[in-house]
Design a protein around this motif. Structure first.
Motif, PDB file in Angstrom:
ATOM      1  N   ARG A   1      29.575  31.416  46.858  1.00 39.18           N
ATOM      2  CA  ARG A   1      29.399  32.653  46.074  1.00 39.18           C
ATOM      3  C   ARG A   1      29.973  32.483  44.679  1.00 39.18           C
ATOM      4  N   LYS A   2      31.157  31.897  44.580  1.00 42.12           N
ATOM      5  CA  LYS A   2      31.801  31.722  43.277  1.00 42.12           C
ATOM      6  C   LYS A   2      31.030  30.732  42.413  1.00 42.12           C
ATOM      7  N   MET A   3      30.433  29.714  43.027  1.00 39.95           N
ATOM      8  CA  MET A   3      29.691  28.722  42.267  1.00 39.95           C
ATOM      9  C   MET A   3      28.460  29.339  41.611  1.00 39.95           C
ATOM     10  N   PHE A   4      27.891  30.364  42.235  1.00 36.96           N
ATOM     11  CA  PHE A   4      26.685  30.975  41.707  1.00 36.96           C
ATOM     12  C   PHE A   4      26.974  32.186  40.824  1.00 36.96           C
ATOM     13  N   MET A   5      28.238  32.487  40.629  1.00 39.97           N
ATOM     14  CA  MET A   5      28.593  33.579  39.713  1.00 39.97           C
ATOM     15  C   MET A   5      28.455  33.078  38.288  1.00 39.97           C
ATOM     16  N   LYS A   6      28.010  33.952  37.434  1.00 36.65           N
ATOM     17  CA  LYS A   6      27.978  33.643  36.013  1.00 36.65           C
ATOM     18  C   LYS A   6      29.423  33.703  35.507  1.00 36.65           C
ATOM     19  N   PRO A   7      29.739  33.005  34.412  1.00 41.05           N
ATOM     20  CA  PRO A   7      31.126  32.986  33.927  1.00 41.05           C
ATOM     21  C   PRO A   7      31.718  34.378  33.712  1.00 41.05           C
ATOM     22  N   TYR A   8      30.945  35.303  33.155  1.00 38.79           N
ATOM     23  CA  TYR A   8      31.481  36.647  32.942  1.00 38.79           C
ATOM     24  C   TYR A   8      31.740  37.362  34.259  1.00 38.79           C
ATOM     25  N   GLN A   9      30.912  37.107  35.275  1.00 38.52           N
ATOM     26  CA  GLN A   9      31.148  37.702  36.591  1.00 38.52           C
ATOM     27  C   GLN A   9      32.417  37.138  37.215  1.00 38.52           C
ATOM     28  N   LEU A  10      32.604  35.851  37.074  1.00 38.02           N
ATOM     29  CA  LEU A  10      33.796  35.193  37.605  1.00 38.02           C
ATOM     30  C   LEU A  10      35.055  35.707  36.908  1.00 38.02           C
ATOM     31  N   PHE A  11      34.965  35.908  35.593  1.00 43.56           N
ATOM     32  CA  PHE A  11      36.086  36.447  34.815  1.00 43.56           C
ATOM     33  C   PHE A  11      36.529  37.791  35.380  1.00 43.56           C
ATOM     34  N   PHE A  12      35.586  38.716  35.531  1.00 43.16           N
ATOM     35  CA  PHE A  12      35.944  40.054  36.028  1.00 43.16           C
ATOM     36  C   PHE A  12      36.289  40.032  37.511  1.00 43.16           C
ATOM     37  N   HIS A  13      35.690  39.136  38.265  1.00 43.79           N
ATOM     38  CA  HIS A  13      36.051  38.981  39.678  1.00 43.79           C
ATOM     39  C   HIS A  13      37.538  38.640  39.800  1.00 43.79           C
ATOM     40  N   HIS A  14      37.967  37.653  39.012  1.00 40.21           N
ATOM     41  CA  HIS A  14      39.374  37.238  39.080  1.00 40.21           C
ATOM     42  C   HIS A  14      40.307  38.292  38.492  1.00 40.21           C
ATOM     43  N   TYR A  15      39.848  38.983  37.460  1.00 43.17           N
ATOM     44  CA  TYR A  15      40.675  40.060  36.892  1.00 43.17           C
ATOM     45  C   TYR A  15      40.929  41.132  37.941  1.00 43.17           C
ATOM     46  N   HIS A  16      39.887  41.598  38.606  1.00 41.16           N
ATOM     47  CA  HIS A  16      40.047  42.634  39.631  1.00 41.16           C
ATOM     48  C   HIS A  16      40.867  42.138  40.813  1.00 41.16           C
ATOM     49  N   LYS A  17      40.658  40.898  41.182  1.00 40.08           N
ATOM     50  CA  LYS A  17      41.394  40.308  42.301  1.00 40.08           C
ATOM     51  C   LYS A  17      42.893  40.225  42.007  1.00 40.08           C
ATOM     52  N   MET A  18      43.248  40.002  40.742  1.00 42.94           N
ATOM     53  CA  MET A  18      44.642  39.873  40.333  1.00 42.94           C
ATOM     54  C   MET A  18      45.310  41.226  40.102  1.00 42.94           C
ATOM     55  N   TYR A  19      44.578  42.199  39.588  1.00 44.46           N
ATOM     56  CA  TYR A  19      45.168  43.443  39.099  1.00 44.46           C
ATOM     57  C   TYR A  19      45.916  44.234  40.178  1.00 44.46           C
ATOM     58  N   ARG A  20      45.285  44.516  41.293  1.00 42.19           N
ATOM     59  CA  ARG A  20      45.931  45.350  42.322  1.00 42.19           C
ATOM     60  C   ARG A  20      47.172  44.702  42.931  1.00 42.19           C
ATOM     61  N   PRO A  21      47.133  43.423  43.288  1.00 36.33           N
ATOM     62  CA  PRO A  21      48.374  42.814  43.799  1.00 36.33           C
ATOM     63  C   PRO A  21      49.496  42.823  42.765  1.00 36.33           C
ATOM     64  N   PHE A  22      49.134  42.633  41.492  1.00 33.27           N
ATOM     65  CA  PHE A  22      50.143  42.667  40.435  1.00 33.27           C
ATOM     66  C   PHE A  22      50.822  44.032  40.389  1.00 33.27           C
ATOM     67  N   VAL A  23      50.025  45.090  40.339  1.00 31.99           N
ATOM     68  CA  VAL A  23      50.584  46.447  40.256  1.00 31.99           C
ATOM     69  C   VAL A  23      51.359  46.786  41.527  1.00 31.99           C
ATOM     70  N   SER A  24      50.837  46.408  42.673  1.00 31.76           N
ATOM     71  CA  SER A  24      51.528  46.697  43.939  1.00 31.76           C
ATOM     72  C   SER A  24      52.902  46.038  43.995  1.00 31.76           C
ATOM     73  N   LYS A  25      52.969  44.783  43.610  1.00 30.56           N
ATOM     74  CA  LYS A  25      54.260  44.079  43.629  1.00 30.56           C
ATOM     75  C   LYS A  25      55.194  44.608  42.548  1.00 30.56           C
ATOM     76  N   LEU A  26      54.642  44.954  41.398  1.00 34.31           N
ATOM     77  CA  LEU A  26      55.457  45.558  40.346  1.00 34.31           C
ATOM     78  C   LEU A  26      56.056  46.874  40.841  1.00 34.31           C
ATOM     79  N   ASN A  27      55.253  47.675  41.538  1.00 35.58           N
ATOM     80  CA  ASN A  27      55.731  48.957  42.059  1.00 35.58           C
ATOM     81  C   ASN A  27      56.874  48.790  43.060  1.00 35.58           C
TER      82      ASN A  27
END
Length: 169
Positions: A27-53
């Motif tokens: 799935r990741k191999m067939f993602m366009k670079p911009y899709q992969l960028f936002f995929h990783h951003y969303h994947k990182m954001y919630r765990p970051f905020v949860s651990k910060l909290n």
């Protein structure tokens, strides 16, 4: 040879794991670079905020309250509207955030230019809490960026700032 010693259940579990990992990679191999960028951003954001909290909970705060407190420390007194604008959230959301910070004694409301306007100002207690929390948050952020060079951090910061500006258009 290893295959002979595995139970049917273990073989099945390994097969499911390999298919799952393979599908994820495919799935990741067939993602366009911009899709992969936002995929990783969303994947990182919630765990970051949860651990910060988790770190902020020791001080009865969560990330949006911390963000508002730091903003007031850095910018000085602001109105609810100005804080909402900086935070890119609605005025009622900031009103609730400020109400909680007032209850904790970290900020206070002072009269503004007219009777309707109130300025929100950090208190001495709020300043002290900011200083105390800052060390913990800095270490948390450094740990989260482990293995990423300073140059890479600067590059990603520039990219995110550009994305932000594009979204504001």
């Amino acid at each position: 040879m290893i295959n002979q010693h595995l139970t049917s259940k273990a073989k099945y579990d390994i097969l499911i794991y390999l298919v799952t990992v393979g599908n994820y990679i495919e799935r990741k191999m067939f993602m366009k670079p911009y899709q992969l960028f936002f995929h990783h951003y969303h994947k990182m954001y919630r765990p970051f905020v949860s651990k910060l909290n988790v770190h902020l909970a020791k001080h009865q705060l969560h990330s949006s309250q911390w963000s508002a407190l730091v903003l007031l420390k850095n910018e000085g007194p602001l109105t609810i509207v100005e804080i909402a604008s900086h935070q890119n959230v609605e005025k009622p959301t900031i009103s609730r955030t400020v109400k909680r910070l007032v209850e904790l004694g970290f900020v206070e409301q002072t009269p503004g230019k007219d009777k309707r306007e109130k300025r929100i100002e950090i208190t001495r207690l709020g300043e002290a809490v900011c200083t105390e929390i800052r060390e913990t948050v800095e270490q948390f952020e450094v740990d989260a960026l482990q293995g990423i060079s300073e140059e890479e951090q600067i590059a990603v910061s520039r990219i995110l700032a550009t994305v932000y500006e594009n979204l504001r258009k």
